[in-house]
Structures are given as C-alpha cells and as structure tokens.
Design a protein around this motif. Structure first.
Motif, PDB file in Angstrom:
ATOM      1  N   ASP A 107       0.786  -1.232   0.000  1.00 12.64           N
ATOM      2  CA  ASP A 107       0.000   0.000   0.000  1.00 12.64           C
ATOM      3  C   ASP A 107       0.821   1.286   0.000  1.00 12.64           C
ATOM      4  O   ASP A 107       0.317   2.344  -0.379  1.00 12.64           O
ATOM      5  N   SER A 108       2.107   1.219   0.383  1.00  8.23           N
ATOM      6  CA  SER A 108       2.909   2.442   0.442  1.00  8.23           C
ATOM      7  C   SER A 108       4.389   2.098   0.421  1.00  8.23           C
ATOM      8  O   SER A 108       4.795   1.038   0.920  1.00  8.23           O
ATOM      9  N   LEU A 109       5.197   2.997  -0.153  1.00  6.20           N
ATOM     10  CA  LEU A 109       6.644   2.796  -0.103  1.00  6.20           C
ATOM     11  C   LEU A 109       7.135   2.752   1.337  1.00  6.20           C
ATOM     12  O   LEU A 109       8.172   2.150   1.624  1.00  6.20           O
ATOM     13  N   ASN A 175      22.533  -2.122 -12.079  1.00  5.25           N
ATOM     14  CA  ASN A 175      22.798  -0.807 -11.486  1.00  5.25           C
ATOM     15  C   ASN A 175      22.054  -0.689 -10.167  1.00  5.25           C
ATOM     16  O   ASN A 175      21.105  -1.421  -9.912  1.00  5.25           O
ATOM     17  N   ASN A 176      22.503   0.250  -9.349  1.00  5.57           N
ATOM     18  CA  ASN A 176      21.879   0.471  -8.046  1.00  5.57           C
ATOM     19  C   ASN A 176      21.366   1.887  -7.928  1.00  5.57           C
ATOM     20  O   ASN A 176      21.807   2.785  -8.651  1.00  5.57           O
ATOM     21  N   GLY A 177      20.425   2.095  -7.020  1.00  7.43           N
ATOM     22  CA  GLY A 177      19.884   3.427  -6.776  1.00  7.43           C
ATOM     23  C   GLY A 177      19.261   3.499  -5.399  1.00  7.43           C
ATOM     24  O   GLY A 177      19.160   2.496  -4.690  1.00  7.43           O
ATOM     25  N   LYS A 178      18.839   4.710  -5.033  1.00 10.31           N
ATOM     26  CA  LYS A 178      18.222   4.921  -3.724  1.00 10.31           C
ATOM     27  C   LYS A 178      17.038   5.871  -3.834  1.00 10.31           C
ATOM     28  O   LYS A 178      17.107   6.868  -4.558  1.00 10.31           O
ATOM     29  N   TYR A 179      15.981   5.539  -3.115  1.00 13.13           N
ATOM     30  CA  TYR A 179      14.855   6.444  -2.905  1.00 13.13           C
ATOM     31  C   TYR A 179      14.998   7.014  -1.493  1.00 13.13           C
ATOM     32  O   TYR A 179      15.096   6.248  -0.525  1.00 13.13           O
ATOM     33  N   SER A 180      15.027   8.323  -1.393  1.00 17.05           N
ATOM     34  CA  SER A 180      15.166   8.967  -0.086  1.00 17.05           C
ATOM     35  C   SER A 180      13.970   9.862   0.177  1.00 17.05           C
ATOM     36  O   SER A 180      13.564  10.656  -0.684  1.00 17.05           O
ATOM     37  N   ASN A 185       7.953  15.074   2.300  1.00 18.93           N
ATOM     38  CA  ASN A 185       7.305  13.768   2.435  1.00 18.93           C
ATOM     39  C   ASN A 185       7.088  13.054   1.106  1.00 18.93           C
ATOM     40  O   ASN A 185       6.172  12.242   0.970  1.00 18.93           O
ATOM     41  N   SER A 186       7.928  13.336   0.113  1.00 19.22           N
ATOM     42  CA  SER A 186       7.912  12.580  -1.135  1.00 19.22           C
ATOM     43  C   SER A 186       9.291  11.944  -1.314  1.00 19.22           C
ATOM     44  O   SER A 186      10.275  12.399  -0.731  1.00 19.22           O
ATOM     45  N   TYR A 187       9.335  10.892  -2.108  1.00 20.14           N
ATOM     46  CA  TYR A 187      10.598  10.194  -2.326  1.00 20.14           C
ATOM     47  C   TYR A 187      11.320  10.735  -3.559  1.00 20.14           C
ATOM     48  O   TYR A 187      10.736  10.856  -4.636  1.00 20.14           O
ATOM     49  N   ASN A 188      12.600  11.076  -3.387  1.00 21.29           N
ATOM     50  CA  ASN A 188      13.462  11.448  -4.501  1.00 21.29           C
ATOM     51  C   ASN A 188      14.359  10.261  -4.841  1.00 21.29           C
ATOM     52  O   ASN A 188      14.774   9.513  -3.950  1.00 21.29           O
ATOM     53  N   PHE A 189      14.647  10.087  -6.135  1.00 24.76           N
ATOM     54  CA  PHE A 189      15.430   8.929  -6.574  1.00 24.76           C
ATOM     55  C   PHE A 189      16.750   9.364  -7.189  1.00 24.76           C
ATOM     56  O   PHE A 189      16.798  10.292  -8.004  1.00 24.76           O
ATOM     57  N   LEU A 193      23.647   5.590 -12.240  1.00 25.29           N
ATOM     58  CA  LEU A 193      23.711   5.960 -13.660  1.00 25.29           C
ATOM     59  C   LEU A 193      23.666   7.472 -13.844  1.00 25.29           C
ATOM     60  O   LEU A 193      23.708   7.972 -14.961  1.00 25.29           O
ATOM     61  N   GLY A 194      23.548   8.199 -12.726  1.00 25.30           N
ATOM     62  CA  GLY A 194      23.484   9.648 -12.782  1.00 25.30           C
ATOM     63  C   GLY A 194      22.077  10.196 -12.837  1.00 25.30           C
ATOM     64  O   GLY A 194      21.879  11.402 -12.954  1.00 25.30           O
ATOM     65  N   THR A 195      21.085   9.312 -12.752  1.00 30.17           N
ATOM     66  CA  THR A 195      19.686   9.747 -12.789  1.00 30.17           C
ATOM     67  C   THR A 195      19.274  10.344 -11.451  1.00 30.17           C
ATOM     68  O   THR A 195      19.583   9.794 -10.400  1.00 30.17           O
ATOM     69  N   HIS A 196      18.583  11.488 -11.506  1.00 30.78           N
ATOM     70  CA  HIS A 196      18.045  12.092 -10.290  1.00 30.78           C
ATOM     71  C   HIS A 196      16.641  12.611 -10.592  1.00 30.78           C
ATOM     72  O   HIS A 196      16.444  13.373 -11.538  1.00 30.78           O
ATOM     73  N   LYS A 197      15.671  12.163  -9.802  1.00 31.67           N
ATOM     74  CA  LYS A 197      14.301  12.616  -9.999  1.00 31.67           C
ATOM     75  C   LYS A 197      13.687  12.987  -8.660  1.00 31.67           C
ATOM     76  O   LYS A 197      13.693  12.192  -7.715  1.00 31.67           O
ATOM     77  N   GLU A 198      13.167  14.200  -8.576  1.00 31.43           N
ATOM     78  CA  GLU A 198      12.426  14.605  -7.392  1.00 31.43           C
ATOM     79  C   GLU A 198      10.983  14.113  -7.505  1.00 31.43           C
ATOM     80  O   GLU A 198      10.449  13.958  -8.597  1.00 31.43           O
ATOM     81  N   ASN A 199      10.382  13.863  -6.354  1.00 31.54           N
ATOM     82  CA  ASN A 199       9.017  13.321  -6.296  1.00 31.54           C
ATOM     83  C   ASN A 199       8.883  12.138  -7.263  1.00 31.54           C
ATOM     84  O   ASN A 199       8.020  12.103  -8.138  1.00 31.54           O
ATOM     85  N   ALA A 200       9.778  11.161  -7.071  1.00 30.63           N
ATOM     86  CA  ALA A 200       9.878  10.028  -7.989  1.00 30.63           C
ATOM     87  C   ALA A 200       8.602   9.191  -8.022  1.00 30.63           C
ATOM     88  O   ALA A 200       8.271   8.610  -9.064  1.00 30.63           O
ATOM     89  N   GLU A 201       7.886   9.122  -6.915  1.00 32.48           N
ATOM     90  CA  GLU A 201       6.643   8.348  -6.899  1.00 32.48           C
ATOM     91  C   GLU A 201       5.684   8.822  -7.979  1.00 32.48           C
ATOM     92  O   GLU A 201       5.079   8.029  -8.700  1.00 32.48           O
ATOM     93  N   ARG A 202       5.557  10.145  -8.088  1.00 33.11           N
ATOM     94  CA  ARG A 202       4.643  10.715  -9.077  1.00 33.11           C
ATOM     95  C   ARG A 202       5.255  10.677 -10.474  1.00 33.11           C
ATOM     96  O   ARG A 202       4.575  10.333 -11.446  1.00 33.11           O
ATOM     97  N   PHE A 203       6.543  10.997 -10.568  1.00 31.76           N
ATOM     98  CA  PHE A 203       7.199  11.056 -11.878  1.00 31.76           C
ATOM     99  C   PHE A 203       7.162   9.696 -12.576  1.00 31.76           C
ATOM    100  O   PHE A 203       6.869   9.608 -13.775  1.00 31.76           O
TER     101      PHE A 203
END
Length: 218
Positions: A107-109, A175-180, A185-189, A193-203
């Motif tokens: 139901d949730s990350l 490859n590895n990554g992290k959601y923080s 209160n949203s997760y950034n990824f 590989l150099g990828t960075h996304k804010e509010n990754a849940e929505r993106f």
C-alpha cells in the motif's frame, strides 16, 4: 528426492515466514554475487532470477503466470533449473509482474521491504520497468535494477532477444539506486547511472508489490 526428476528442481520445503525472511535477507547478497560475476539482466529478469534461484536453492515451489500461461517449477515438462529459468525469463515482461497470480500490491513505499518490487508505470498504469528492493534503512530504500540495451527499442532493428541464452540478449549490467524521503514527504530517486528525480513516486507513477509466496504450493 524425486526419483523421476520431472521438475525444475527437487521440491521438499514449503514457503513460510522463515523462508520469506530468508529470501528478503538473500536478495542483497545475491545481487552482489551477480554483479561480481558481471551477469547481465533486463529489469524483470533480475527480479525473476532472484526469486527463482532462491526457490531452487531451498527446495521451494514457485510458479509464474504470464501471457503464455502458468509456468510451474513442479511441472513434469521441466527437468532442470536452467530450462525453467530460461522459459520464464524469455516469456515474461515487466507488466506481467503486476498480475495478481504473481504479486500483491504494497500500500505504500513506507511499508516496503527487501525483496519487494518497485514498478514504474506508464499512463495506463502498466509496468514498464522493475526494480528490486535490496534494503530499507530509516527513510532510504536501496534498489537494484537490470537494464535493456538501446537496440531493443530502435525502430526497424530486430537484433535484440529476450532469451538470456542467446548471443544477442538485450540484458545489461546491474545498477543500483536509492529512494530517499524528502522534507516534503515525497521520495526522490538517485541512481549510479546519474539519474536524479524529485518526487519520484509521481514522476514514475510507482507501484510497489511483493511476491505471492504463500500461494506457491507444490
């Protein structure tokens, strides 16, 4: 032991809370082993290989349902782990990991655990990419992912194969990554590989799922 040998591996255990915990602990170590051996995977093939290898190593039943039908490791059509794994990997896409026969929605990350899947979905909510959770610490979720070579998506080029035993298999290195969890209160990824996304849940239109361990019976 099965005297007929007519199954992918000898099945002598059943899934329970202890084996599920062992699987969750196993994922991080096995990913490191795959990386050390420079094994290549598509995203869904990494997720599937982890659970298949664990089941085989521990004599556990499992099955995957995809568009070609139900692929059961206990079926008489299989006589080896390699045969079963190849059959599953070459015929299963990321979207099929959403099937209720294979996984259940988390139901949730915030409630996700090691071994669970993070699916990136398109506008129709169909999975296009799969990541495997390797660990969860406080507000950080670590993941591993396989990748697909660009030739698989190049128009009019048909040299890519979904079969991991083919020379032109489209899987790539892990490859590895992290959601923080961010202050809002949203997760950034962020990935290696150099990828960075804010509010990754929505993106990425994320959906979290876990394997249906308890439904896998001999």
């Amino acid at each position: 032991l099965d005297p007929t040998g007519l199954e992918a591996w000898s099945i002598y255990n059943m899934w329970n809370s202890d084996f599920i915990k062992k699987y969750r602990d196993y994922v991080s170590t096995k990913v490191k082993e795959y990386k050390k051996k420079e094994k290549e995977f598509t995203c869904e093939d990494l997720a599937l290989s982890l659970v298949i290898d664990f089941a085989a190593e521990n004599g556990l039943p499992m099955s995957i349902v995809n568009d070609s039908g139900k692929l059961d490791a206990g079926s008489e059509k299989y006589t080896s782990l390699d045969q079963y794994k190849r059959d599953v990997l070459k015929s299963t896409a990321a979207k099929e990991l959403q099937k209720s026969e294979n996984t259940t929605k988390v139901d949730s990350l915030k409630n996700i655990k090691a071994g669970d899947l993070i699916l990136h979905r398109n506008g129709n909510n169909s999975a296009t990419h799969t990541q495997v959770v390797t660990s969860v610490e406080k507000n950080t979720i670590s993941v591993a992912q396989g990748n697909t070579s660009w030739t698989a998506y190049t128009p009019f080029v048909s040299i890519g194969s979904a079969d991991p035993s083919d020379w032109n298999y489209v899987g790539k290195n892990i490859n590895n990554g992290k959601y923080s969890l961010s202050p809002n209160n949203s997760y950034n990824f962020v990935s290696d590989l150099g990828t960075h996304k804010e509010n990754a849940e929505r993106f990425y239109n994320i959906e979290a799922r876990e394997w249906n361990f308890q439904d896998w019976k001999k």
